[in-house]
Design a protein around this motif. Structure first.
Motif, PDB file in Angstrom:
ATOM      1  N   LEU A 143      52.050  16.486 -34.165  1.00 29.85           N
ATOM      2  CA  LEU A 143      53.389  16.143 -33.635  1.00 29.85           C
ATOM      3  C   LEU A 143      53.414  16.430 -32.231  1.00 29.85           C
ATOM      4  O   LEU A 143      54.144  15.602 -31.355  1.00 29.85           O
ATOM      5  N   ALA A 144      53.246  17.571 -31.701  1.00 29.92           N
ATOM      6  CA  ALA A 144      53.115  17.805 -30.249  1.00 29.92           C
ATOM      7  C   ALA A 144      52.459  17.166 -29.444  1.00 29.92           C
ATOM      8  O   ALA A 144      52.865  16.721 -28.470  1.00 29.92           O
ATOM      9  N   ASP A 148      57.083  17.761 -48.990  1.00 23.82           N
ATOM     10  CA  ASP A 148      56.154  18.316 -49.803  1.00 23.82           C
ATOM     11  C   ASP A 148      54.765  17.680 -49.722  1.00 23.82           C
ATOM     12  O   ASP A 148      54.709  16.210 -49.875  1.00 23.82           O
ATOM     13  N   THR A 149      53.838  18.353 -49.040  1.00 24.19           N
ATOM     14  CA  THR A 149      52.718  17.471 -48.948  1.00 24.19           C
ATOM     15  C   THR A 149      51.606  17.607 -49.807  1.00 24.19           C
ATOM     16  O   THR A 149      50.427  17.283 -49.696  1.00 24.19           O
ATOM     17  N   SER A 150      52.048  18.381 -51.065  1.00 24.53           N
ATOM     18  CA  SER A 150      50.892  18.574 -52.359  1.00 24.53           C
ATOM     19  C   SER A 150      50.045  17.309 -52.575  1.00 24.53           C
ATOM     20  O   SER A 150      48.901  17.577 -52.535  1.00 24.53           O
ATOM     21  N   ASN A 151      50.406  16.096 -52.458  1.00 21.65           N
ATOM     22  CA  ASN A 151      49.586  14.994 -53.018  1.00 21.65           C
ATOM     23  C   ASN A 151      49.491  14.053 -51.742  1.00 21.65           C
ATOM     24  O   ASN A 151      49.359  12.929 -51.812  1.00 21.65           O
ATOM     25  N   LEU A 152      49.675  14.469 -50.485  1.00 17.87           N
ATOM     26  CA  LEU A 152      49.320  13.566 -49.375  1.00 17.87           C
ATOM     27  C   LEU A 152      48.276  14.143 -48.509  1.00 17.87           C
ATOM     28  O   LEU A 152      47.934  15.152 -48.384  1.00 17.87           O
ATOM     29  N   VAL A 192      46.538  14.373 -44.712  1.00 13.99           N
ATOM     30  CA  VAL A 192      46.963  14.718 -43.418  1.00 13.99           C
ATOM     31  C   VAL A 192      47.716  13.487 -42.620  1.00 13.99           C
ATOM     32  O   VAL A 192      48.751  13.813 -42.142  1.00 13.99           O
ATOM     33  N   ASP A 193      47.071  12.210 -42.737  1.00 11.13           N
ATOM     34  CA  ASP A 193      47.812  11.072 -42.085  1.00 11.13           C
ATOM     35  C   ASP A 193      49.030  10.722 -42.717  1.00 11.13           C
ATOM     36  O   ASP A 193      49.931  10.310 -42.023  1.00 11.13           O
ATOM     37  N   GLU A 194      48.945  10.685 -44.133  1.00 13.72           N
ATOM     38  CA  GLU A 194      50.358  10.593 -44.915  1.00 13.72           C
ATOM     39  C   GLU A 194      51.490  11.618 -44.356  1.00 13.72           C
ATOM     40  O   GLU A 194      52.704  11.057 -44.312  1.00 13.72           O
ATOM     41  N   ALA A 215      52.636  10.654 -40.972  1.00 15.06           N
ATOM     42  CA  ALA A 215      53.727   9.208 -40.927  1.00 15.06           C
ATOM     43  C   ALA A 215      54.895   9.742 -41.659  1.00 15.06           C
ATOM     44  O   ALA A 215      55.988   9.465 -41.263  1.00 15.06           O
ATOM     45  N   ALA A 216      54.908  10.772 -42.780  1.00 16.64           N
ATOM     46  CA  ALA A 216      56.269  10.958 -43.387  1.00 16.64           C
ATOM     47  C   ALA A 216      57.218  11.622 -42.312  1.00 16.64           C
ATOM     48  O   ALA A 216      58.379  11.803 -42.149  1.00 16.64           O
ATOM     49  N   ALA A 217      56.160  12.627 -41.551  1.00 19.27           N
ATOM     50  CA  ALA A 217      57.210  13.610 -40.694  1.00 19.27           C
ATOM     51  C   ALA A 217      57.822  12.680 -39.541  1.00 19.27           C
ATOM     52  O   ALA A 217      58.914  12.829 -39.304  1.00 19.27           O
ATOM     53  N   LEU A 218      56.924  11.695 -39.143  1.00 17.21           N
ATOM     54  CA  LEU A 218      57.510  10.670 -38.127  1.00 17.21           C
ATOM     55  C   LEU A 218      58.811  10.255 -38.647  1.00 17.21           C
ATOM     56  O   LEU A 218      59.753  10.099 -37.859  1.00 17.21           O
TER      57      LEU A 218
END
Ligand code: DC
Length: 212
Positions: A20-21, A185-189, A191-193, A196-199
């Motif tokens: 993100l940075a 919750d990143t358990s089933n995501l 790194v790219d997902e 994208a979710a964070a954005l």
């Protein structure tokens, strides 16, 4: 923009913070390194990790260059950091370093345990990144193997549970989502997902800030 990312060990917040940075062109501080550097400094001097006075002195004397040390990233230093991080004088001594980093022109990304709650309660966006202990143990084991360290996944899972309990139950600045943090919750995501979710969460949070 000040972006606060908190979450437990190996939840993916460090990888996310770095990405993100880069995306927003902001400086990034992995605040876990500060506690790791205090622990390393005590261990090198042969001092006890629970020696409050020595730990406070180590925290007060910390410089940015001390964070650039590969020895900080190993598993043992994570454990040791969790012990010194429970000492209130250590936390107090590290507040200014983190707040002045957050005050960088244009903002900054900080990741840790208490960024949204204590260090930058006024952050523009707060994310609380989690993953199941089992998934975090798998990731940490992979990471350590890539560093060439031995990785016993069952042992790592036990360490993660101990560290979660210590970080969450300490009296000063426990690991806790800020009331206005957005949970991820990143358990089933992948790194790219996660990115994208964070954005999407950041866009939503900033949208809310600009609405009346
Ligand atoms: O994120 P990490 O694994 O590098 O953190 C190491 C330890 O430091 C962690 O168990 C708790 C502590 N820590 C903290 O108390 N507050 C922070 N902002 C960052 C880390």
């Amino acid at each position: 923009m000040i972006l606060a990312i908190d979450g437990p060990a190996a939840s993916g917040k460090g990888t996310l913070g770095k990405r993100l940075a880069a995306h927003f062109g902001l400086p990034h501080l992995d605040t876990g390194l500060l506690y790791r550097a205090v622990a390393l400094s005590l261990l090198e001097a042969g001092q006890d990790l629970t020696d409050e006075a020595a730990a406070r002195r180590a925290a007060e004397g910390l410089t940015a260059t001390a964070l650039d040390d590969d020895r900080l990233r190993g598993r043992a230093m994570g454990e040791a950091a969790s012990v010194v991080a429970a000492l209130p004088p250590v936390r107090a001594a590290l507040v200014e370093f983190q707040r002045s980093f957050a005050a960088s022109p244009g903002g900054a990304v900080l990741d840790g345990r208490d960024i949204g709650t204590v260090i930058c309660p006024e952050a523009d966006v707060k994310l609380f990144v989690t993953a199941s202990p089992e998934e975090r143990a798998r990731r940490r084991a992979r990471e350590l193997t890539m560093r060439g360290e031995a990785a016993d996944e069952a042992q790592i899972l036990a360490d993660i549970r101990t560290r979660d309990a210590r970080d969450s139950s300490r009296a000063t600045a426990p690991l806790l989502p800020a009331p206005d943090a957005r949970l991820l919750d990143t358990s089933n995501l992948t790194v790219d997902e996660v990115f994208a979710a964070a954005l999407a969460l950041i866009a939503a949070a900033r949208g809310q800030h600009t609405s009346p």
